[in-house]
Design an enzyme around this catalytic site. Structure first.
Site, PDB file in Angstrom:
ATOM      1  N   GLY A  33       7.095   6.910 -27.673  1.00  0.00           N
ATOM      2  CA  GLY A  33       8.039   7.723 -26.914  1.00  0.00           C
ATOM      3  C   GLY A  33       8.652   8.814 -27.770  1.00  0.00           C
ATOM      4  O   GLY A  33       8.711   8.695 -28.990  1.00  0.00           O
ATOM      5  N   ASP A 139       7.595   0.725 -33.911  1.00  0.00           N
ATOM      6  CA  ASP A 139       6.768  -0.375 -34.408  1.00  0.00           C
ATOM      7  C   ASP A 139       5.341  -0.337 -33.865  1.00  0.00           C
ATOM      8  O   ASP A 139       4.397  -0.682 -34.580  1.00  0.00           O
ATOM      9  CB  ASP A 139       7.443  -1.738 -34.197  1.00  0.00           C
ATOM     10  CG  ASP A 139       7.820  -1.986 -32.754  1.00  0.00           C
ATOM     11  OD1 ASP A 139       7.583  -1.102 -31.921  1.00  0.00           O
ATOM     12  OD2 ASP A 139       8.343  -3.071 -32.469  1.00  0.00           O
ATOM     13  N   ASP A 163      16.098   3.095 -30.343  1.00  0.00           N
ATOM     14  CA  ASP A 163      16.605   1.720 -30.181  1.00  0.00           C
ATOM     15  C   ASP A 163      17.263   1.155 -31.449  1.00  0.00           C
ATOM     16  O   ASP A 163      17.924   0.129 -31.384  1.00  0.00           O
ATOM     17  CB  ASP A 163      15.457   0.777 -29.777  1.00  0.00           C
ATOM     18  CG  ASP A 163      14.756   1.231 -28.515  1.00  0.00           C
ATOM     19  OD1 ASP A 163      15.397   1.899 -27.691  1.00  0.00           O
ATOM     20  OD2 ASP A 163      13.559   0.920 -28.345  1.00  0.00           O
ATOM     21  N   ARG A 301      28.063  -0.341  -7.793  1.00  0.00           N
ATOM     22  CA  ARG A 301      27.030   0.699  -7.791  1.00  0.00           C
ATOM     23  C   ARG A 301      26.283   0.603  -9.126  1.00  0.00           C
ATOM     24  O   ARG A 301      26.858   0.195 -10.143  1.00  0.00           O
ATOM     25  CB  ARG A 301      27.641   2.108  -7.682  1.00  0.00           C
ATOM     26  CG  ARG A 301      28.256   2.432  -6.347  1.00  0.00           C
ATOM     27  CD  ARG A 301      27.189   2.618  -5.268  1.00  0.00           C
ATOM     28  NE  ARG A 301      27.759   3.087  -4.012  1.00  0.00           N
ATOM     29  CZ  ARG A 301      28.251   2.295  -3.051  1.00  0.00           C
ATOM     30  NH1 ARG A 301      28.271   0.981  -3.229  1.00  0.00           N
ATOM     31  NH2 ARG A 301      28.735   2.826  -1.937  1.00  0.00           N
ATOM     32  N   HIS A 307      15.479   7.851 -19.112  1.00  0.00           N
ATOM     33  CA  HIS A 307      14.962   8.747 -20.155  1.00  0.00           C
ATOM     34  C   HIS A 307      15.922   9.864 -20.559  1.00  0.00           C
ATOM     35  O   HIS A 307      15.663  10.584 -21.529  1.00  0.00           O
ATOM     36  CB  HIS A 307      13.604   9.300 -19.735  1.00  0.00           C
ATOM     37  CG  HIS A 307      12.572   8.205 -19.697  1.00  0.00           C
ATOM     38  ND1 HIS A 307      12.434   7.385 -18.611  1.00  0.00           N
ATOM     39  CD2 HIS A 307      11.704   7.772 -20.627  1.00  0.00           C
ATOM     40  CE1 HIS A 307      11.492   6.485 -18.869  1.00  0.00           C
ATOM     41  NE2 HIS A 307      11.032   6.696 -20.081  1.00  0.00           N
ATOM     42  N   ARG A 310      16.717   9.751 -24.087  1.00  0.00           N
ATOM     43  CA  ARG A 310      15.788  10.242 -25.113  1.00  0.00           C
ATOM     44  C   ARG A 310      15.781  11.765 -25.183  1.00  0.00           C
ATOM     45  O   ARG A 310      15.076  12.348 -26.024  1.00  0.00           O
ATOM     46  CB  ARG A 310      14.372   9.725 -24.814  1.00  0.00           C
ATOM     47  CG  ARG A 310      14.228   8.223 -24.964  1.00  0.00           C
ATOM     48  CD  ARG A 310      12.959   7.870 -25.686  1.00  0.00           C
ATOM     49  NE  ARG A 310      11.799   8.408 -25.045  1.00  0.00           N
ATOM     50  CZ  ARG A 310      10.917   7.681 -24.336  1.00  0.00           C
ATOM     51  NH1 ARG A 310      11.094   6.387 -24.187  1.00  0.00           N
ATOM     52  NH2 ARG A 310       9.868   8.243 -23.799  1.00  0.00           N
TER      53      ARG A 310
END
Ligand code: F6P
Length: 383
Positions: A33, A139, A163, A301, A307, A310
């Site tokens: 990602g 990883d 992360d 809610r 994303h 990111r």
């Protein structure tokens, strides 16, 4: 030899450089990602290789596709990396479906079939006379790198993930930007939660680690933070929300990390596929909201930040760390320290074997100081 890089150097310094640093040709690859700060690493690697060592640099587009598909290996020059420092994403493009050992290709029937294209990577390295690879990844990508190292490729790694879940490094670039984004989102969600007297459940990323939820939750004033490292009991969450309501605060913000589980329960996945047998976590926020709505009177809610976490321009911290990592990675190549990954240890750049880096995840220790501080200010972890 790349004449463009050499042309504006005085002859005596060129000769000196040749003596001190033998001419090399390296390739920069990023996989998995995207992550804010990736461009800082790419820029720093390219600039260091060209300005400090006078090497030639290539970039593989879309992860390893530069080795697998035609036209996707591009020359990297000072021009290529000009102005990219504040940009999110990666100028090389990326994919997390690009593992050369398990490369997904659609056949004529439209079915996805996995191919082993690792030989193409080996061949292209040889064919292009590439001496070394700077591999930027989490990883998954670094594990792929390790397999190529075992086949004889000269690779140095750069850890990348929002992360912050790699044990071998104190932190990774991208985390700080994600933290900023989530914290700002929590600030915004607070006002609408209060106006409508609602419980807002905000699902954040992090896979099996709760760092994004924990740190953004504290910084954003969450009332409840659920992380994978502390299985939750929904009744405890209800108790907290009810206690707030009775104290005249009839709204709550609940931050849920995507990898959480109720005690004795299992994780929620949004996707599992042939190219990614481990699957993608996601959807637990709605599950938690549903559990709550059948137990409390306040409306609930759900918001999945997804994303968004990111994206965006990297923070100064991530630009700085990305730059330091990029420089250090190229220095590792120059020193012939292959099979190693740059890392941060006590604020200093160091390196560790890539194999060690991928072996264990950095998870939140439930007795961590940060957890204790959160509990001290009344945050509930559902335990
Ligand atoms: O590892 C980074 C990460 O953003 C995780 O937090 C998240 O679970 C995953 O990647 C999402 O992956 P994708 O972009 O494939 O949906």
């Amino acid at each position: 030899m790349n004449l463009v890089h050499w042309s504006n150097q005085p002859i005596h310094s060129t000769i000196l450089c040749m003596q001190v640093h033998p001419q090399k040709r390296i390739v920069v690859v990023n996989g998995g990602g995207d992550c804010p700060g990736l461009n800082a690493v790419i820029r720093a690697s390219v600039k260091t290789a060209i300005l400090r060592y006078r090497w030639e640099v290539w970039g593989s587009e879309d992860s390893f596709d530069g080795f697998i598909k035609p036209g996707k290996m591009i020359p990297m020059t000072l021009d290529t990396v000009r102005g990219i420092l504040p940009k999110g994403g990666t100028i090389l493009g990326t994919t997390n479906r690009g593992n050369p050992f398990r490369y997904p290709v659609k056949n004529e029937q439209g079915e996805v079939v996995l191919h082993d294209f690792s030989g193409r990577v080996m061949d292209k390295m040889k064919e292009m006379n590439l001496d070394a690879m700077v591999l930027i990844g989490g990883d998954g990508t670094l594990t792929i790198g390790q397999r190529f190292i075992e086949r004889g490729l000269s690779i140095v790694g750069v850890p990348k993930t929002i992360d912050k879940d790699l044990l071998a490094t104190e932190t990774t670039f991208g985390f700080d930007t994600a933290l900023r984004t989530v914290t700002e989102a929590l600030d915004m969600i607070h006002t609408t939660a209060e106006s409508h007297e609602r419980v807002m459940v905000v699902e954040v990323m992090g896979r099996n680690s709760g760092w994004i939820a924990l740190e953004s939750g504290i910084a954003g004033g969450a009332d409840v933070i659920l992380i994978p490292e502390i299985p939750f009991q929904i009744e405890k969450v209800v108790e907290k929300i009810e206690a707030r309501r009775l104290a005249g605060r009839p709204f709550s913000v609940v931050v849920v990390s995507e990898g959480v589980t109720p005690e004795g329960g299992s994780q929620v996945y949004r996707e599992k596929g042939i190219a990614d047998p481990f699957g993608k976590l996601g959807g637990v926020g709605a599950v938690v909201a549903e559990m709550l709505s059948s137990r409390i009177e306040l409306e609930t809610r759900t918001l999945v930040l997804g994303h968004l976490q990111r994206g965006g321009s990297p923070t100064a911290f991530d630009r700085l760390l990305g730059t330091r990592f990029g420089v250090a990675a190229v220095d590792l190549v120059a020193a012939g320290q292959f099979g190693r990954m740059v890392a941060l240890d006590d604020q200093r750049i160091t390196s560790v074997p890539i194999s060690a880096a991928t072996a264990r995840q950095r998870l939140v220790d439930p007795s961590d100081q940060m957890i204790q501080a959160a509990r001290a200010v009344g945050i509930c972890f559902g335990d």
